[in-house]
Design a protein around this motif. Structure first.
Motif, mmCIF file in Angstrom:
data_model
loop_
_atom_site.group_PDB
_atom_site.id
_atom_site.type_symbol
_atom_site.label_atom_id
_atom_site.label_comp_id
_atom_site.label_asym_id
_atom_site.label_seq_id
_atom_site.Cartn_x
_atom_site.Cartn_y
_atom_site.Cartn_z
ATOM 1 N N UNK A 1 0.840 -1.199 0.000
ATOM 2 C CA UNK A 1 0.000 0.000 0.000
ATOM 3 C C UNK A 1 0.874 1.247 0.000
ATOM 4 N N UNK A 2 1.950 1.219 0.804
ATOM 5 C CA UNK A 2 2.860 2.363 0.831
ATOM 6 C C UNK A 2 3.475 2.615 -0.547
ATOM 7 N N UNK A 3 3.619 1.554 -1.324
ATOM 8 C CA UNK A 3 4.130 1.710 -2.679
ATOM 9 C C UNK A 3 3.084 2.140 -3.685
ATOM 10 N N UNK B 1 -4.287 10.036 -1.449
ATOM 11 C CA UNK B 1 -4.775 9.245 -2.568
ATOM 12 C C UNK B 1 -3.853 8.042 -2.748
ATOM 13 N N UNK B 2 -4.447 6.875 -2.957
ATOM 14 C CA UNK B 2 -3.644 5.670 -3.174
ATOM 15 C C UNK B 2 -4.378 4.763 -4.157
ATOM 16 N N UNK B 3 -3.605 4.067 -4.986
ATOM 17 C CA UNK B 3 -4.164 3.225 -6.036
ATOM 18 C C UNK B 3 -4.056 1.767 -5.627
ATOM 19 N N UNK B 4 -5.179 1.190 -5.192
ATOM 20 C CA UNK B 4 -5.139 -0.190 -4.697
ATOM 21 C C UNK B 4 -4.987 -1.193 -5.832
ATOM 22 N N UNK B 5 -5.083 -0.756 -7.088
ATOM 23 C CA UNK B 5 -4.781 -1.682 -8.185
ATOM 24 C C UNK B 5 -3.319 -2.100 -8.152
ATOM 25 N N UNK B 6 -2.488 -1.305 -7.474
ATOM 26 C CA UNK B 6 -1.064 -1.630 -7.348
ATOM 27 C C UNK B 6 -0.787 -2.591 -6.203
ATOM 28 N N UNK B 7 -1.782 -2.828 -5.349
ATOM 29 C CA UNK B 7 -1.578 -3.657 -4.152
ATOM 30 C C UNK B 7 -1.753 -5.121 -4.519
ATOM 31 N N UNK B 8 -0.704 -5.905 -4.346
ATOM 32 C CA UNK B 8 -0.759 -7.327 -4.689
ATOM 33 C C UNK B 8 -0.860 -8.212 -3.454
ATOM 34 N N UNK C 1 5.716 9.000 -3.210
ATOM 35 C CA UNK C 1 4.448 9.288 -3.868
ATOM 36 C C UNK C 1 4.649 9.382 -5.379
ATOM 37 N N UNK C 2 3.655 8.900 -6.125
ATOM 38 C CA UNK C 2 3.738 8.917 -7.580
ATOM 39 C C UNK C 2 3.488 10.305 -8.151
ATOM 40 N N UNK C 3 2.762 11.155 -7.419
ATOM 41 C CA UNK C 3 2.556 12.533 -7.841
ATOM 42 C C UNK C 3 1.346 12.717 -8.745
ATOM 43 N N UNK C 4 1.005 13.992 -8.996
ATOM 44 C CA UNK C 4 -0.191 14.324 -9.758
ATOM 45 C C UNK C 4 -0.142 13.819 -11.196
ATOM 46 N N UNK C 5 1.058 13.592 -11.727
ATOM 47 C CA UNK C 5 1.153 13.131 -13.106
ATOM 48 C C UNK C 5 0.687 11.703 -13.299
ATOM 49 N N UNK C 6 0.533 10.964 -12.190
ATOM 50 C CA UNK C 6 0.133 9.556 -12.291
ATOM 51 C C UNK C 6 -1.338 9.445 -12.658
ATOM 52 N N UNK C 7 -1.642 8.545 -13.592
ATOM 53 C CA UNK C 7 -3.026 8.240 -13.930
ATOM 54 C C UNK C 7 -3.168 6.739 -14.093
ATOM 55 N N UNK C 8 -4.243 6.149 -13.546
ATOM 56 C CA UNK C 8 -4.453 4.708 -13.727
ATOM 57 C C UNK C 8 -4.560 4.361 -15.208
ATOM 58 N N UNK C 9 -4.156 3.156 -15.597
ATOM 59 C CA UNK C 9 -4.176 2.789 -17.019
ATOM 60 C C UNK C 9 -5.530 2.942 -17.683
#
Length: 420
Positions: A191-193, A304-311, A332-340
């Protein structure tokens, strides 16, 4: 008693008596102008009254017409609450994140240094360099997504926000990050990642957001003042809420006066309501529609966190919160990050029409077939944006397992778009 009305000429004695009570000549224009203004105001009220009658009001369009966002014929639903802070990560992930269920966690942020210390005096005594302590500020409290913004030294904002009406919406400054530990529910290596951004919201109160969705999960903690979140479950009523600005994932409706003539489907929406007080935190699931208002001097932090990255969540900190797990140590991935899926939808949005992807199937993972809901071997924006929330999250997860394939696909689609 007999009343007599006299017309015609007035005697000189009467005239002299009246002259003493008549307004001086210099006041007559003032009286005339005032009378005209009163008449105009009266006409305005009269016209508004008849326009309201012609409009039909709530009797014609339903309960909630011309009222703030959050009112309809359905009763409001309370967000489920937890009375004793954050749940442990495993439980939070299984019961809230995986199930897309919001949760209000009372007092969850009360143990943070930010809750204890963050006030104007504390902020102003921080030894800051004006050039390296710039924060982002919005100039209107009612969000429009077109308002003017600027950057200013943090101390300058603190000295002026009570009188300027401006609103700090900024990534967590490095000099404040040590005051806010990563919430216990997120204390997992995976989750931290998956953290996208931490934002500080700081105002004198009275702010209101647009109706919008987030492309990732959201955890919002109030440290000063109160906030009210109005939310809509996208799986149940999402199709009734007009997110008519898809490029920004928000609605252009007036949150203070929702017009059911323009948005008739809003009359049938059922809302969830969460009232947050200092120390409370709220989990807003992926793609849940929401609108936020703040009251009183207000400071909040959201993650904000993207749980699609959580394995995996089997290596989480399940015993007790670790106060040493600070935000300033996280990446943090930053504002430039967008889910696929967002990137994919944007590509289709810019295309001239549906794209034939049959020739690409041998290079693309089978999960892409999930987009073709009508089986016509064509992929269009309606099919992508119309996917159930649960499926979108699964698709994101599959996308992230095949990063190289996705990048190649995006390059191919971009070339085809240019050819069109």
């Amino acid at each position: 008693t007999q009343c007599t009305f006299q017309t015609g000429a007035t005697s000189s004695s009467e005239t002299s008596g009246l002259a003493s009570t008549s307004p001086p000549g210099r006041l007559k224009p003032f009286i005339i102008v005032t009378t005209l203004l009163l008449l105009l105001a009266g006409c305005g009220c009269f016209c508004c009254y008849w326009l309201d009658l012609l409009d039909g009001g709530e009797e014609a369009y339903g309960i909630g017409h011309k009222r703030p966002f959050g009112t309809s014929r359905h009763p409001q639903l309370p967000v489920p609450e937890l009375a004793d802070g954050f749940p442990p990560p495993g439980r939070f992930y299984q019961e809230q994140v995986r199930q897309l269920r919001p949760l209000l966690m009372r007092g969850a942020a009360r143990q943070t240094r930010a809750f204890r210390m963050w006030d104007d005096d504390y902020f102003l005594q921080l030894p800051l360099d004006p050039n390296s302590s710039q924060v982002h500020v919005e100039t209107t409290k009612k969000e429009s997504r077109q308002q003017r913004t600027y950057d200013t030294p943090f101390h300058q904002f603190v000295r002026s926000y009570n009188t300027s009406g401006h609103y700090m919406v900024a990534s967590m400054p490095r000099f404040l990050a040590p005051d806010f530990p990563l919430p216990w529910s997120l204390q997992c290596p995976d989750v931290a990642g998956a953290l996208v951004e931490a934002i500080v919201w700081f105002s004198s109160g009275g702010t209101s957001s647009v109706v919008h969705t987030d492309a990732v999960d959201n955890l919002n903690c109030v440290l000063r003042g109160n906030k009210t979140f109005v939310m809509v479950d996208p799986a149940v009523h999402g199709h009734r809420v007009p997110i008519d600005r898809p490029e920004g994932s928000y609605s252009s409706m007036d949150v203070d006066s929702v017009d059911f003539r323009a948005y008739p489907s809003m009359a049938d929406v059922q809302f969830y309501i969460a009232h947050l007080f200092p120390g409370d935190c709220l989990y807003i699931p992926f793609k849940w529609i929401h609108q936020v208002r703040s009251y009183g001097r207000n400071i909040a932090v959201n993650l904000w966190f993207d749980t699609a990255l959580v394995r995996a969540t089997d290596n989480c900190n399940e015993e007790r919160p670790d106060p040493a797990w600070l935000i300033d140590t996280a990446s943090f991935k930053g504002f430039g990050y967008r889910p696929p899926t967002d990137l994919f939808a944007e590509t289709l949005r810019q295309a001239a029409g549906p794209l034939d992807f049959a020739a690409l199937l041998d290079r693309i993972v089978p999960v892409f077939k999930a987009f073709d809901t009508n089986g016509d071997s064509l992929m269009d924006l309606t099919e992508v944006e119309g996917q159930p929330v649960e499926r979108l999250r699964d698709i994101d997860r599959h996308f992230l397992q095949f990063d190289r394939t996705v990048r190649e696909m995006m390059e191919i689609l971009a070339r085809e778009r240019d050819e069109l």
